[in-house]
Structure formats: structure tokens, C-alpha cells
Design a protein around this motif. Structure first.
Motif, PDB file in Angstrom:
ATOM      1  N   ASP A  66     -21.869  13.432 -25.269  1.00 41.80           N
ATOM      2  CA  ASP A  66     -21.689  13.896 -23.889  1.00 41.80           C
ATOM      3  C   ASP A  66     -21.116  15.312 -23.851  1.00 41.80           C
ATOM      4  O   ASP A  66     -21.512  16.133 -23.025  1.00 41.80           O
ATOM      5  CB  ASP A  66     -20.779  12.944 -23.108  1.00 41.80           C
ATOM      6  CG  ASP A  66     -21.452  11.617 -22.779  1.00 41.80           C
ATOM      7  OD1 ASP A  66     -22.703  11.524 -22.907  1.00 41.80           O
ATOM      8  OD2 ASP A  66     -20.727  10.677 -22.399  1.00 41.80           O
TER       9      ASP A  66
ATOM     10  N   ALA B 233     -22.961  18.596 -22.304  1.00 44.33           N
ATOM     11  CA  ALA B 233     -22.326  19.373 -21.240  1.00 44.33           C
ATOM     12  C   ALA B 233     -22.420  20.864 -21.541  1.00 44.33           C
ATOM     13  O   ALA B 233     -22.809  21.663 -20.679  1.00 44.33           O
ATOM     14  CB  ALA B 233     -20.866  18.952 -21.071  1.00 44.33           C
TER      15      ALA B 233
ATOM     16  N   HIS C 155     -24.624  24.524 -20.175  1.00 35.56           N
ATOM     17  CA  HIS C 155     -23.792  25.606 -19.637  1.00 35.56           C
ATOM     18  C   HIS C 155     -24.212  26.930 -20.261  1.00 35.56           C
ATOM     19  O   HIS C 155     -24.075  27.117 -21.472  1.00 35.56           O
ATOM     20  CB  HIS C 155     -22.316  25.307 -19.954  1.00 35.56           C
ATOM     21  CG  HIS C 155     -21.377  26.333 -19.431  1.00 35.56           C
ATOM     22  ND1 HIS C 155     -21.082  26.451 -18.102  1.00 35.56           N
ATOM     23  CD2 HIS C 155     -20.671  27.299 -20.066  1.00 35.56           C
ATOM     24  CE1 HIS C 155     -20.225  27.436 -17.927  1.00 35.56           C
ATOM     25  NE2 HIS C 155     -19.956  27.969 -19.109  1.00 35.56           N
TER      26      HIS C 155
END
Length: 163
Positions: A7, A11, A15
Motif C-alpha cells: 500500500d 501510494a 504521487h
């Protein structure tokens, strides 16, 4: 079922980050690596940070050097960023546009900006090292839109991650 590590990676994969090339001169010759972790830390005094995942090879050379250059790359530098991100790829070739500063660091002369810096502190964090560095010089090159990195791809601001 996903894990915390998966995870976390996902993430940051989504980005976008600016792309930099960090270079140094060592006793064995020039070394360099691609980084998407460069950040401004302070303006007075000027300082930046970045992380590396190794302490040998190019990263070890940068960490051991008395000073290094942090090149903030323009969108035309994707091939150079890719070369320095892959072990064994051609580096410091004449076609890439290198020169040496009077202080010895390899300089990508057409990078929009190169920040000459020296490490103030190196902090271990798991398998990585966080480098806090004092900026001791700024070298300006031609203006260019920045090169960014998102979802394992080098992109310009005109491209989207959905292309």
C-alpha cells in the motif's frame, strides 16, 4: 489482501515527483544516480535532502564524496535519467553533454539547474539513507519544463499518467 508495504509503494507510485540526477567525482571516476526524492529543506541556510537505497556503487560514491551536484532535470533529460537509473547503462557519454566543474564534479551542462552541495548528515532508515546537504553553489542552465516521475514513468508536465 494487500500489505502495508504494498500500500505504501502504491501510494508513492501515484504521487508525482521531480527528477534529479546526483553526480560526484570519486578516486575511481565519476558516479551518478537518478533520484526522485530530492526536497528543499531550508532557504537560510540553503539545504536540501534526498535518499539513497544503497551505500555501495554510485550511491556509496556520492555519500563518500566531499561534494556533489544535484541536477534538477528538464523534460528532455528522460533518456539520461533512465540511463542513470539502470545499472550498466551508458553514463557520462559525450552525447549526454557532460563537463567538469573546476571543483571536479561532473556537470550536465544543459540541466535547468545544478545545485552544488555537501552532506551535513546521513541518517539510516531501514535499507535507505536520508542525506541532509548544505547547498554551496548554484549553476543555471537553459530554462526547461521539469521532468517528473510517476507510476514508474518519466513524464513532462504536458503528459498525464493516464496516457
Amino acid at each position: 489482501m494487500s500489505t502495508l508495504v504494498e500500500d505504501f509503494k502504491a501510494a508513492f507510485r501515484g504521487h508525482p515527483a521531480g527528477v534529479a540526477l546526483i553526480t560526484a567525482q570519486t578516486a575511481d571516476g565519476p558516479v551518478g544516480l537518478t533520484a526522485s526524492s530530492v526536497a528543499s529543506v531550508s532557504v537560510d541556510p540553503p539545504a536540501l535532502s534526498f535518499s539513497v537505497t544503497k551505500t555501495e556503487g554510485s550511491a556509496g560514491g556520492v555519500l563518500a564524496a566531499p561534494s556533489f551536484l544535484v541536477h534538477l532535470l528538464g523534460e528532455s533529460h528522460a533518456p539520461v535519467a533512465e540511463a542513470f537509473a539502470r545499472s550498466g547503462s551508458p553514463r557520462f557519454t559525450p552525447e549526454q553533454g557532460w563537463a567538469a566543474l573546476s571543483s571536479g564534479e561532473p556537470h550536465l551542462t544543459d540541466a535547468p539547474v545544478a545545485l552544488r552541495a555537501r552532506a551535513l548528515s546521513v541518517v539510516p532508515s531501514g535499507s535507505s539513507r536520508l542525506v541532509l546537504a548544505e547547498v554551496i553553489g548554484v549553476h543555471h542552465g537553459p530554462t526547461s519544463p521539469p521532468l517528473i516521475y510517476q507510476n514508474r514513468r518519466f513524464l513532462s508536465l504536458l503528459q498525464t499518467s493516464h496516457a
